[in-house]
Design an enzyme around this catalytic site. Structure first.
Site, PDB file in Angstrom:
ATOM      1  N   GLY A  47       0.866  -1.177   0.000  1.00 16.91           N
ATOM      2  CA  GLY A  47       0.000   0.000   0.000  1.00 16.91           C
ATOM      3  C   GLY A  47       0.896   1.218   0.000  1.00 16.91           C
ATOM      4  O   GLY A  47       2.040   1.144   0.412  1.00 16.91           O
ATOM      5  N   THR A  48       0.347   2.335  -0.465  1.00 17.34           N
ATOM      6  CA  THR A  48       1.264   3.445  -0.695  1.00 17.34           C
ATOM      7  C   THR A  48       1.009   4.724   0.092  1.00 17.34           C
ATOM      8  O   THR A  48       1.373   4.779   1.264  1.00 17.34           O
ATOM      9  CB  THR A  48       1.375   3.712  -2.200  1.00 17.34           C
ATOM     10  OG1 THR A  48       0.070   3.661  -2.743  1.00 17.34           O
ATOM     11  CG2 THR A  48       2.236   2.673  -2.841  1.00 17.34           C
ATOM     12  N   THR A  49       0.397   5.740  -0.496  1.00 21.16           N
ATOM     13  CA  THR A  49       0.507   7.063   0.132  1.00 21.16           C
ATOM     14  C   THR A  49      -0.576   7.364   1.165  1.00 21.16           C
ATOM     15  O   THR A  49      -1.766   7.178   0.907  1.00 21.16           O
ATOM     16  CB  THR A  49       0.497   8.154  -0.957  1.00 21.16           C
ATOM     17  OG1 THR A  49       1.445   7.796  -1.947  1.00 21.16           O
ATOM     18  CG2 THR A  49       0.860   9.502  -0.368  1.00 21.16           C
ATOM     19  N   ALA A  92       2.687   3.912  -7.991  1.00 19.80           N
ATOM     20  CA  ALA A  92       2.128   3.026  -6.966  1.00 19.80           C
ATOM     21  C   ALA A  92       0.985   3.676  -6.190  1.00 19.80           C
ATOM     22  O   ALA A  92       0.361   3.045  -5.352  1.00 19.80           O
ATOM     23  CB  ALA A  92       3.223   2.585  -6.006  1.00 19.80           C
TER      24      ALA A  92
END
Lengths: 253, 223
Positions: free
Chosen positions: A37-39, A212
């Site tokens: 998972g990213t931001t 991403a």
């Protein structure tokens, strides 16, 4: 007082003693199988703090999931968001939620916001070995401090180091772009709406440059998860509100 | 060489039961009763900090009488049991029946072991269901006996008198104020009350809440 406090009010310590196999762990050989998972972004405003996360999970260059949730209510007054290996991150959040509730039930009072932030740090530290093998999970913690009556944001590193942030912060692969964006749009002491617009804008900017991070998906009606913590407690903004605010952000571009 | 005195097992158990019963009868009583929107726990308790009524899990509450240090230990063990179970499986897999069984096992084992002194406690474990038909109230005795109560449970001293009084006015469809007033009048106590409710109408997943002093006064006010 020997014997007293033999079992503490910590749920994770209790589990480590009686059922260590239930704690989050993964075989380090399978690192590449874990979706990431990213931001995650957070910003404070006059009456509280807001946290938001994009909805994309990736596995290498593939999109593993379009509507994953990475921002959660930790308890009545705090929010936790996690970037990194999704499976471990979710387990860590679940463990943290039980940890806070467990303490509150045993002791009859909730932990202070600093106490909650420190507990999260030690849970992250417990994951250090996996982090060194590439399964880092980096949480961000935000909440309403009921004693000081102010919204606060905490960031962490993989070793469990805890840092309080002022104003706004972002973690994950798109964090640099999100921080650059909020630097321009965040209004210290502004109202909730302006803070929410700022974090949605920053996620849009992160998605623009980081593969991403997922941007708002208008075709599928997938929007960021946005949660606020204030004196009234933790609240997740309904999807319809986030959709409206996202439209406003897109119109401003 | 001296011979140990022979004590018949019946006598041994009777002595242990008398001992526990005496300890419990000295304490004040707790009433647990269903009302329209859930389950109310009403305890006679002069202390504002040492609780007899507690939350265990999302839908499960706990009330106890007897020795404070013993039931406080059992309360904490119950929370650890429930949280571990909910974390390992799912929050919905934590049930009052499972918890009541775990308590019954522990109390029963200690009662019949003969080496430790028996617990001087009586417990009530209750779970509020999605609808009234699924509400559950279990009463657990000092020797591990477990009773599935239908509308209300009474533990502590003078249980027979209180059960009779409470049974006379009990109505599962009453509102919270009527239920609390009925319990208070049975206990003959209005000032030193500790009240907690499992309220199925709460939107939060945690259905338990302690009724604070001000709200309690307004609930009792309509007498």
């Amino acid at each position: 007082m020997s014997g007293v406090g033999e079992l503490s009010s910590s749920f994770s310590q209790f589990v480590a003693r009686v059922a260590p196999e239930a704690l989050p762990r993964v075989d380090a050989e399978h690192v590449q199988l874990a979706p990431h998972g990213t931001t995650i972004v957070a910003a404070s405003y006059a009456d509280g703090v807001v946290m938001a996360g994009d909805r994309r999970a990736t596995m290498g260059s593939l999109i593993a999931q379009r509507d994953i949730e990475k921002v959660f209510g930790a308890d009545e007054f705090s929010i936790v968001g996690i970037a990194g290996a999704a499976g471990i991150a979710m387990e860590l959040v679940r463990l943290f939620q039980v940890e806070l509730q467990h303490y509150e039930k045993l002791e009859g009072v909730a932990l202070s916001l600093d106490g909650k932030a420190n507990r999260l740090g030690s849970l992250v530290r417990g994951n250090l070995e996996l982090a060194l093998r590439g399964l880092a999970v980096i949480p961000m913690f935000a909440g309403w401090d009921v004693d000081r009556r102010v919204g606060r944001i905490f960031s962490y590193d993989a070793t469990g180091g805890r840092y309080e942030e002022t104003g706004f912060h972002a973690v994950g692969s798109g964090a640099a772009f999100a921080r650059g964006s909020m630097k321009k749009t965040h209004q210290p002491g502004g109202d909730e709406t302006s803070a929410v617009l700022s974090v949605i804008r920053s996620l849009y900017d992160a998605a623009d440059d980081d593969s991403a991070t997922g941007g708002p998906d208008l075709a599928r009606s997938i929007f960021p998860v946005v949660m606020t913590a204030s004196a009234a407690g933790v609240r997740q903004l309904p999807t319809s509100d986030v959709a409206d605010l996202t439209t406003r952000v897109l119109e401003m571009l | 060489m001296s011979m140990p005195f022979y004590v018949a097992p019946e006598q041994l158990m009777k002595d242990r039961a008398d001992y526990a019963r005496k300890g419990i009868a000295r304490g004040r009583s707790v009433l647990v009763l269903r009302y329209r929107d859930g389950i109310a726990f009403v305890a006679e308790n002069p202390s504002r900090t040492l609780h007899k009524v507690s939350e265990i899990y999302d839908r499960i509450g706990f009330a106890a009488v007897g020795r404070y240090n013993e039931f406080e230990n059992l309360r904490m063990a119950g929370i650890r049991y429930a949280d571990l179970r909910g974390y390992s499986y799912d929050r919905r897999d934590v049930t009052a029946r499972g918890l009541a069984n775990a308590y019954a096992q522990q109390l029963g084992t200690v009662f019949s072991s003969g080496s430790e002194k028996p617990f001087e406690v009586e417990l009530v474990v209750a779970e509020v269901g999605q609808d009234a038909a699924r509400d559950q109230i279990f009463r657990i005795g000092f020797d591990g006996t477990i009773v599935d109560e239908t509308g209300f449970a009474v533990v502590g001293g003078a249980t027979e008198v209180l059960s009779e009084k409470l049974g006379g006015g009990f109505d599962a469809d009453a509102d919270l104020a009527s239920a609390v007033r009925l319990a208070a009048s049975c206990l003959g106590e209005r000032t030193h009350l500790e009240v907690g409710v499992l309220d199925r109408t709460r939107t939060q997943t945690r259905k338990f809440r302690a009724v604070e002093r001000d709200e309690l006064q307004s609930l009792l006010g309509g007498d």
